[in-house]
Design an enzyme around this catalytic site. Structure first.
Site, PDB file in Angstrom:
ATOM      1  N   LYS A 214       0.833  -1.203   0.000  1.00  0.00           N
ATOM      2  CA  LYS A 214       0.000   0.000   0.000  1.00  0.00           C
ATOM      3  C   LYS A 214       0.867   1.253   0.000  1.00  0.00           C
ATOM      4  O   LYS A 214       0.638   2.181  -0.774  1.00  0.00           O
ATOM      5  CB  LYS A 214      -0.938  -0.006   1.205  1.00  0.00           C
ATOM      6  CG  LYS A 214      -1.897   1.179   1.235  1.00  0.00           C
ATOM      7  CD  LYS A 214      -2.750   1.201   2.494  1.00  0.00           C
ATOM      8  CE  LYS A 214      -3.776   0.103   2.486  1.00  0.00           C
ATOM      9  NZ  LYS A 214      -4.731   0.216   3.632  1.00  0.00           N
ATOM     10  N   GLU A 220      10.416  -5.557   3.661  1.00  0.00           N
ATOM     11  CA  GLU A 220      10.634  -6.851   3.015  1.00  0.00           C
ATOM     12  C   GLU A 220      10.180  -6.824   1.555  1.00  0.00           C
ATOM     13  O   GLU A 220      10.879  -7.317   0.659  1.00  0.00           O
ATOM     14  CB  GLU A 220       9.863  -7.960   3.763  1.00  0.00           C
ATOM     15  CG  GLU A 220      10.310  -8.177   5.194  1.00  0.00           C
ATOM     16  CD  GLU A 220       9.497  -7.371   6.192  1.00  0.00           C
ATOM     17  OE1 GLU A 220       9.470  -7.753   7.373  1.00  0.00           O
ATOM     18  OE2 GLU A 220       8.883  -6.356   5.795  1.00  0.00           O
ATOM     19  N   GLY A 275      -4.998  -5.208   5.920  1.00  0.00           N
ATOM     20  CA  GLY A 275      -4.227  -6.121   5.092  1.00  0.00           C
ATOM     21  C   GLY A 275      -4.758  -7.543   5.090  1.00  0.00           C
ATOM     22  O   GLY A 275      -4.853  -8.195   4.045  1.00  0.00           O
ATOM     23  N   ARG A 276      -5.107  -8.052   6.270  1.00  0.00           N
ATOM     24  CA  ARG A 276      -5.566  -9.436   6.364  1.00  0.00           C
ATOM     25  C   ARG A 276      -6.994  -9.620   5.881  1.00  0.00           C
ATOM     26  O   ARG A 276      -7.494 -10.739   5.832  1.00  0.00           O
ATOM     27  CB  ARG A 276      -5.422  -9.937   7.808  1.00  0.00           C
ATOM     28  CG  ARG A 276      -6.142  -9.096   8.848  1.00  0.00           C
ATOM     29  CD  ARG A 276      -5.695  -9.469  10.244  1.00  0.00           C
ATOM     30  NE  ARG A 276      -6.246  -8.598  11.286  1.00  0.00           N
ATOM     31  CZ  ARG A 276      -5.747  -7.411  11.615  1.00  0.00           C
ATOM     32  NH1 ARG A 276      -4.697  -6.926  10.974  1.00  0.00           N
ATOM     33  NH2 ARG A 276      -6.284  -6.704  12.605  1.00  0.00           N
ATOM     34  N   GLU A 361      -3.739 -12.117  14.244  1.00  0.00           N
ATOM     35  CA  GLU A 361      -3.396 -10.700  14.157  1.00  0.00           C
ATOM     36  C   GLU A 361      -4.599  -9.849  14.559  1.00  0.00           C
ATOM     37  O   GLU A 361      -4.447  -8.745  15.077  1.00  0.00           O
ATOM     38  CB  GLU A 361      -2.935 -10.342  12.746  1.00  0.00           C
ATOM     39  CG  GLU A 361      -2.238  -8.991  12.664  1.00  0.00           C
ATOM     40  CD  GLU A 361      -1.523  -8.776  11.345  1.00  0.00           C
ATOM     41  OE1 GLU A 361      -0.322  -9.110  11.245  1.00  0.00           O
ATOM     42  OE2 GLU A 361      -2.171  -8.293  10.392  1.00  0.00           O
ATOM     43  N   HIS A 392      -2.018 -38.673  10.243  1.00  0.00           N
ATOM     44  CA  HIS A 392      -0.786 -39.439  10.429  1.00  0.00           C
ATOM     45  C   HIS A 392       0.324 -38.559  10.991  1.00  0.00           C
ATOM     46  O   HIS A 392       1.498 -38.875  10.865  1.00  0.00           O
ATOM     47  CB  HIS A 392      -0.361 -40.077   9.102  1.00  0.00           C
ATOM     48  CG  HIS A 392      -1.374 -41.058   8.580  1.00  0.00           C
ATOM     49  ND1 HIS A 392      -1.312 -42.403   8.853  1.00  0.00           N
ATOM     50  CD2 HIS A 392      -2.484 -40.874   7.839  1.00  0.00           C
ATOM     51  CE1 HIS A 392      -2.339 -43.019   8.284  1.00  0.00           C
ATOM     52  NE2 HIS A 392      -3.070 -42.099   7.660  1.00  0.00           N
ATOM     53  N   LYS A 512       9.671  -4.545  13.757  1.00  0.00           N
ATOM     54  CA  LYS A 512      10.040  -3.914  12.490  1.00  0.00           C
ATOM     55  C   LYS A 512      10.951  -2.710  12.728  1.00  0.00           C
ATOM     56  O   LYS A 512      11.939  -2.499  12.019  1.00  0.00           O
ATOM     57  CB  LYS A 512       8.781  -3.495  11.735  1.00  0.00           C
ATOM     58  CG  LYS A 512       8.000  -4.665  11.136  1.00  0.00           C
ATOM     59  CD  LYS A 512       6.576  -4.309  10.793  1.00  0.00           C
ATOM     60  CE  LYS A 512       6.440  -3.197   9.819  1.00  0.00           C
ATOM     61  NZ  LYS A 512       5.028  -2.989   9.401  1.00  0.00           N
TER      62      LYS A 512
END
Length: 548
Positions: A214, A220, A275-276, A361, A392, A512
């Site tokens: 954005k 990153e 964001g999520r 979050e 399993h 961050k």
């Protein structure tokens, strides 16, 4: 309940329904699902809810009619109805960032009116969707060419968090519907290995990068974006090539232009989209490129169907409300620390990972809306893997471990890939696991099988392990939208009960900030700054020595 009313809210633990639930939970601890089903033969038909093609069986939960009555009272006393109305109407319910919370507007029909600060945001949503569709059609058809005139056949989305997890999950979930002569990959980790492996067999002349940030400043993402730019230009040579091989999902036109991307190929979204919660915004451009605009719009219709169900349906038949209340029940009254999400559908292999961000979050908060420290549990850990693989792996702990782990079992009546009796075997496991977790196997049943006395304790299954079973017809784009929206609104329900802000995420900020400080120290030659603790300083200095 508006943001301005938060200071007047009665503390959760003082609500009459909460106190009643505390007392009721004590009576429920000793009750077993075997007993509950025996005393109510119709329970498996009665404790169900169905909406928009989603069937929810919640009969295998440690609840009675009284439990459900009290949980529904808790929802009412918590102001859930008013809170739902506030969200859908565009009130700024994200109080710490003073923002509206309108991911629901991303799937609103064109004639809807949803206002933020007096402006109807729906036309802007559809303008971006139309631009995305036009761009996707050009790339998919081959009319959009790379700098050297070759067709784009590789698409790499570069983002992180919500700009990665949603697109990755949606691509994997809808791979059956994707354009198979194109390759789609995703880079999120700042670890160079992620980028190297995503590009090692690709040709820059045929590759398009989507830079999803954005602000266009995310550390990153922009580190990976610059590496992608260098990788492409190493072969393409000309800076003008960037405009044919890079597009942006961003709102920062200045930085996008500086990078070399044509702002005609910049797709924006809004600060009222977290964001999520953004996979159905322009962040989903890679999804639209993969499955096409028609399938993307079908996914939006699925979201919208559950939005309307959540907004209008009475709580006792409201799927997200029931999901959220059951999570509160186990988290706060049974000390359950986790929820396992177990999709019996290989295409949903990334769905649990996507839900980790959506749920944790959102509700990993330790203070209320008014800033008071909570004195109850919030935000359980969500995790899981597709069935039958998990059976399993970690199901042993769910069945016979010491921790109570509520499970969501997700299955489909029809498979997209019919092969022999594979799907019947898969679905047999869905139903068998729910039955085994609920009812287990008693010592008497184990002995009746001829088991030696010394081995009996090892083969006993206590049962009484709660599950929700979700059954849908088929994994379509519309069904995926419905599933995601169910969990979005379940998270909202939980956050409302817990009186927390489900839409900020201050907990990601401190690390961050410190990382930006430390990276300069890692790259420098002098001693590490003295502002760190002795452990961090020692680790920095050791890393620099070993790196050489």
């Amino acid at each position: 309940m508006s943001a301005t009313a938060t200071d007047l809210q009665t503390p959760l633990t003082q609500l009459p329904a909460w106190k009643a639930l505390q007392a009721h939970a004590e009576t429920m601890r000793a009750r077993h699902l075997r007993e509950l089903f025996k005393s109510d033969p119709e329970r498996g038909k009665r404790l169900t809810a169905e909406a928009e093609g989603v069937y929810l069986d919640y009969s295998k939960h440690r609840v009675t009619d009284e439990t459900l009555r009290l949980l529904l009272e808790l929802a009412e006393q918590s102001g859930l109805r008013a809170r739902i109305d506030a969200m859908f109407s565009g009130e700024k319910i994200n109080i710490t960032e003073k923002r509206a919370v309108l991911h629901t507007a991303l799937r609103a029909p064109k004639d809807a009116v949803i206002k933020v600060d007096g402006e109807n945001v729906v036309p802007g949503v559809h303008e971006v969707l139309d631009r995305m569709a036009d761009f996707s059609d050009r790339v998919r058809s081959g009319s959009w060419k790379g700098f050297t005139g070759r067709r784009i056949v590789n698409v790499i989305n570069i983002g992180i968090g919500g700009s990665d997890l949603g697109p990755v999950m949606a691509y994997e979930a809808l791979r059956h519907y994707s354009q198979r002569d194109m390759t789609f990959r995703f880079v999120s980790n700042v670890d160079g290995t992620d980028f190297a492996e995503a590009t090692h067999d690709l040709d820059p002349e045929e590759t398009l990068f989507i830079i999803s940030s954005k602000t266009f400043t995310t550390l990153e993402t922009m580190t990976n974006a610059q590496t992608a730019r260098e990788w492409a230009l190493k072969k393409l040579k000309d800076e003008k090539a960037v405009a044919k091989h890079f597009v942006a999902v961003s709102t920062n036109a200045k930085e996008v232009t500086k990078f070399g991307i044509d702002t005609a190929n910049m797709f924006g979204f809004w600060d009222w989209v977290g964001g999520r919660y953004s996979m159905d915004s322009a962040i989903g451009l890679s999804t639209m490129l993969a499955v096409g605009p028609e399938n993307f719009r079908a996914m939006l219709r699925g979201f919208r169907a559950i939005d309307e169900h959540f907004r209008k349906t009475p709580f006792e038949k409201n799927l997200p409300v029931l999901m959220g209340l059951l999570t509160v029940w186990y988290t706060d009254f049974f000390n359950a620390a986790t929820v396992a999400v177990l999709p019996y559908e290989q295409y949903l292999k990334r769905f649990p990972a996507y839900l980790q961000q959506l749920t944790m979050e959102s509700n990993g908060k330790h203070v209320t809306l008014s800033g008071e420290r909570v004195n109850y549990e919030t935000g359980p850990i969500f995790w899981g893997e597709p069935g039958t693989n998990g059976q399993h792996s970690f199901y042993q702990l769910i069945h016979q471990g010491t921790r109570l782990i509520p499970c969501d079992l997700i299955g489909f009546a029809r498979t997209l890939n019919p092969l022999g009796n594979h799907h019947d075997l898969l679905m047999a496991n869905v139903f068998a696991q729910g039955e085994a977790l609920a009812f287990g196997k008693t010592p008497e049943e184990v002995k009746a099988e001829g088991t030696p006395d010394w081995l009996v304790p090892h083969r006993v299954f206590e049962g009484n392990r709660p599950t929700s079973t979700f059954l849908l017809e088929e994994l379509t784009p519309e069904a995926l939208g419905k599933l995601v929206a169910l969990y979005e609104h379940s998270v909202f329900t939980q956050g409302t009960i817990w009186q927390i802000d489900s839409f900020d995420q201050w907990g990601v900020e401190l690390g961050k900030v410190l990382a930006k400080k430390i990276v300069g120290e890692l790259e420098g030659a002098g001693p590490a700054a003295g502002s760190h603790d002795s452990s961090t300083t020692t680790l920095i200095e050791r890393y620099r020595r070993q790196r050489g």
